[in-house]
Design a protein around this motif. Sequence first.
Motif, PDB file in Angstrom:
ATOM      1  N   VAL A  48       0.838  -1.200   0.000  1.00 49.37           N
ATOM      2  CA  VAL A  48       0.000   0.000   0.000  1.00 49.37           C
ATOM      3  C   VAL A  48       0.873   1.249   0.000  1.00 49.37           C
ATOM      4  CG1 VAL A  48      -1.577   1.368   1.441  1.00 49.37           C
ATOM      5  CG2 VAL A  48      -2.081  -1.029   0.969  1.00 49.37           C
ATOM      6  N   ALA A  49       1.956   1.246   0.768  1.00 52.81           N
ATOM      7  CA  ALA A  49       2.863   2.405   0.798  1.00 52.81           C
ATOM      8  C   ALA A  49       3.496   2.637  -0.575  1.00 52.81           C
ATOM      9  CB  ALA A  49       3.941   2.204   1.854  1.00 52.81           C
ATOM     10  N   VAL A  50       3.907   1.566  -1.245  1.00 52.49           N
ATOM     11  CA  VAL A  50       4.506   1.689  -2.582  1.00 52.49           C
ATOM     12  C   VAL A  50       3.483   2.217  -3.579  1.00 52.49           C
ATOM     13  CG1 VAL A  50       5.425   0.360  -4.526  1.00 52.49           C
ATOM     14  CG2 VAL A  50       6.282  -0.048  -2.222  1.00 52.49           C
ATOM     15  N   VAL A  51       2.295   1.637  -3.564  1.00 53.64           N
ATOM     16  CA  VAL A  51       1.243   2.054  -4.502  1.00 53.64           C
ATOM     17  C   VAL A  51       0.840   3.504  -4.244  1.00 53.64           C
ATOM     18  CG1 VAL A  51      -1.170   1.657  -5.140  1.00 53.64           C
ATOM     19  CG2 VAL A  51       0.401  -0.269  -4.970  1.00 53.64           C
ATOM     20  N   LEU A  69      -7.842   8.094 -11.584  1.00 55.91           N
ATOM     21  CA  LEU A  69      -7.567   7.830 -10.174  1.00 55.91           C
ATOM     22  C   LEU A  69      -8.811   7.460  -9.380  1.00 55.91           C
ATOM     23  CD1 LEU A  69      -5.127  10.822  -9.599  1.00 55.91           C
ATOM     24  CD2 LEU A  69      -4.507   8.428  -9.904  1.00 55.91           C
ATOM     25  N   LYS A  70      -9.891   7.105 -10.058  1.00 55.31           N
ATOM     26  CA  LYS A  70     -11.165   6.826  -9.382  1.00 55.31           C
ATOM     27  C   LYS A  70     -11.264   5.419  -8.813  1.00 55.31           C
ATOM     28  CE  LYS A  70     -13.046  10.810 -10.083  1.00 55.31           C
ATOM     29  NZ  LYS A  70     -13.130  11.726  -8.976  1.00 55.31           N
ATOM     30  N   SER A  71     -10.516   4.461  -9.342  1.00 54.20           N
ATOM     31  CA  SER A  71     -10.569   3.082  -8.852  1.00 54.20           C
ATOM     32  C   SER A  71      -9.268   2.373  -9.208  1.00 54.20           C
ATOM     33  CB  SER A  71     -11.751   2.331  -9.463  1.00 54.20           C
ATOM     34  OG  SER A  71     -11.531   2.097 -10.839  1.00 54.20           O
ATOM     35  N   GLY A  72      -9.094   1.208  -8.623  1.00 48.49           N
ATOM     36  CA  GLY A  72      -7.906   0.426  -8.916  1.00 48.49           C
ATOM     37  C   GLY A  72      -7.844   0.013 -10.373  1.00 48.49           C
ATOM     38  N   GLU A  73      -9.011  -0.341 -10.927  1.00 52.81           N
ATOM     39  CA  GLU A  73      -9.044  -0.766 -12.331  1.00 52.81           C
ATOM     40  C   GLU A  73      -8.616   0.359 -13.278  1.00 52.81           C
ATOM     41  OE1 GLU A  73     -11.715  -1.125 -10.270  1.00 52.81           O
ATOM     42  OE2 GLU A  73     -11.858  -3.295 -10.010  1.00 52.81           O
ATOM     43  N   THR A  74      -9.088   1.581 -13.009  1.00 54.14           N
ATOM     44  CA  THR A  74      -8.713   2.699 -13.884  1.00 54.14           C
ATOM     45  C   THR A  74      -7.234   3.059 -13.722  1.00 54.14           C
ATOM     46  OG1 THR A  74      -9.472   4.324 -12.241  1.00 54.14           O
ATOM     47  CG2 THR A  74     -11.045   3.669 -13.950  1.00 54.14           C
ATOM     48  N   SER A  83      -1.196  -4.563 -12.781  1.00 56.05           N
ATOM     49  CA  SER A  83      -2.330  -5.452 -12.508  1.00 56.05           C
ATOM     50  C   SER A  83      -1.993  -6.409 -11.362  1.00 56.05           C
ATOM     51  CB  SER A  83      -2.731  -6.221 -13.765  1.00 56.05           C
ATOM     52  OG  SER A  83      -1.669  -7.022 -14.217  1.00 56.05           O
ATOM     53  N   ALA A  84      -0.725  -6.798 -11.226  1.00 56.12           N
ATOM     54  CA  ALA A  84      -0.320  -7.665 -10.115  1.00 56.12           C
ATOM     55  C   ALA A  84      -0.508  -6.949  -8.772  1.00 56.12           C
ATOM     56  CB  ALA A  84       1.126  -8.097 -10.283  1.00 56.12           C
ATOM     57  N   GLN A  85      -0.153  -5.671  -8.732  1.00 51.59           N
ATOM     58  CA  GLN A  85      -0.362  -4.902  -7.506  1.00 51.59           C
ATOM     59  C   GLN A  85      -1.848  -4.827  -7.183  1.00 51.59           C
ATOM     60  OE1 GLN A  85       1.661  -1.332  -8.819  1.00 51.59           O
ATOM     61  NE2 GLN A  85       3.351  -1.677  -7.382  1.00 51.59           N
ATOM     62  N   TRP A  86      -2.657  -4.558  -8.191  1.00 52.47           N
ATOM     63  CA  TRP A  86      -4.090  -4.438  -7.958  1.00 52.47           C
ATOM     64  C   TRP A  86      -4.693  -5.764  -7.505  1.00 52.47           C
ATOM     65  CZ3 TRP A  86      -7.617  -1.827  -6.067  1.00 52.47           C
ATOM     66  CH2 TRP A  86      -8.962  -2.085  -6.290  1.00 52.47           C
ATOM     67  N   GLU A  99      -7.381  14.137  -2.206  1.00 52.17           N
ATOM     68  CA  GLU A  99      -6.447  14.633  -3.217  1.00 52.17           C
ATOM     69  C   GLU A  99      -5.042  14.556  -2.657  1.00 52.17           C
ATOM     70  OE1 GLU A  99      -7.233  17.838  -5.622  1.00 52.17           O
ATOM     71  OE2 GLU A  99      -9.342  17.410  -5.761  1.00 52.17           O
ATOM     72  N   PRO A 100      -4.207  13.708  -3.124  1.00 51.86           N
ATOM     73  CA  PRO A 100      -4.412  12.629  -4.090  1.00 51.86           C
ATOM     74  C   PRO A 100      -5.092  11.426  -3.435  1.00 51.86           C
ATOM     75  CG  PRO A 100      -2.157  12.554  -3.337  1.00 51.86           C
ATOM     76  CD  PRO A 100      -2.812  13.755  -2.673  1.00 51.86           C
ATOM     77  N   PRO A 101      -5.708  10.583  -4.234  1.00 54.70           N
ATOM     78  CA  PRO A 101      -6.342   9.373  -3.677  1.00 54.70           C
ATOM     79  C   PRO A 101      -5.298   8.500  -2.985  1.00 54.70           C
ATOM     80  CG  PRO A 101      -7.007   9.712  -5.952  1.00 54.70           C
ATOM     81  CD  PRO A 101      -5.906  10.679  -5.669  1.00 54.70           C
ATOM     82  N   GLN A 102      -5.727   7.795  -1.964  1.00 53.82           N
ATOM     83  CA  GLN A 102      -4.820   6.929  -1.197  1.00 53.82           C
ATOM     84  C   GLN A 102      -5.533   5.626  -0.834  1.00 53.82           C
ATOM     85  OE1 GLN A 102      -1.397   7.924   0.102  1.00 53.82           O
ATOM     86  NE2 GLN A 102      -1.834   9.050  -1.756  1.00 53.82           N
ATOM     87  N   PHE A 103      -4.782   4.531  -0.844  1.00 50.38           N
ATOM     88  CA  PHE A 103      -5.299   3.253  -0.373  1.00 50.38           C
ATOM     89  C   PHE A 103      -5.000   3.119   1.107  1.00 50.38           C
ATOM     90  CE2 PHE A 103      -4.784   2.089  -4.901  1.00 50.38           C
ATOM     91  CZ  PHE A 103      -6.015   1.532  -5.150  1.00 50.38           C
ATOM     92  N   THR A 104      -5.893   2.470   1.850  1.00 47.37           N
ATOM     93  CA  THR A 104      -5.662   2.125   3.258  1.00 47.37           C
ATOM     94  C   THR A 104      -6.042   0.672   3.443  1.00 47.37           C
ATOM     95  OG1 THR A 104      -7.869   2.931   3.850  1.00 47.37           O
ATOM     96  CG2 THR A 104      -6.035   4.442   4.187  1.00 47.37           C
TER      97      THR A 104
END
Length: 109
Positions: A48-51, A69-74, A83-86, A99-104
């Motif tokens: 998650v930190a890398v992404v 930046l709206k979803s992992g697929e986009t 795709s491997a990360q997703w 802003e900016p989007p972030q994963f948790t």
Amino acid sequence: MMKKRLRGFTLVEVLAALGIIIVLTLSLVATIQAQVTRAHRQHLEALVAVVNSEIVAAYQGQNVAASDLKSGETMVKAQIITSAQWQELAGAVKLSLDEPPQFTVTGEP
């Protein structure tokens, strides 16, 4: 002549030793499972930190549209993440559209 009697372990002694071995084995298995779960969570947090760093770099570089930046697929389609990360992140993370989007990381992986 006297016969020498062979002496062995009694059934109770064998069962007691077997019981101790079983208890020690079960505690070892529980410890190993906990460590594997912890290692998987740490791996997920590092990913998650890398992404998130990749997202920030793309966001600051202004070379992506907001819709990328709206979803992992986009993000995969825009080549921000792989795709491997997703695939590793899907289901185990939440995307905040700040802003900016972030994963948790959410709950247990």
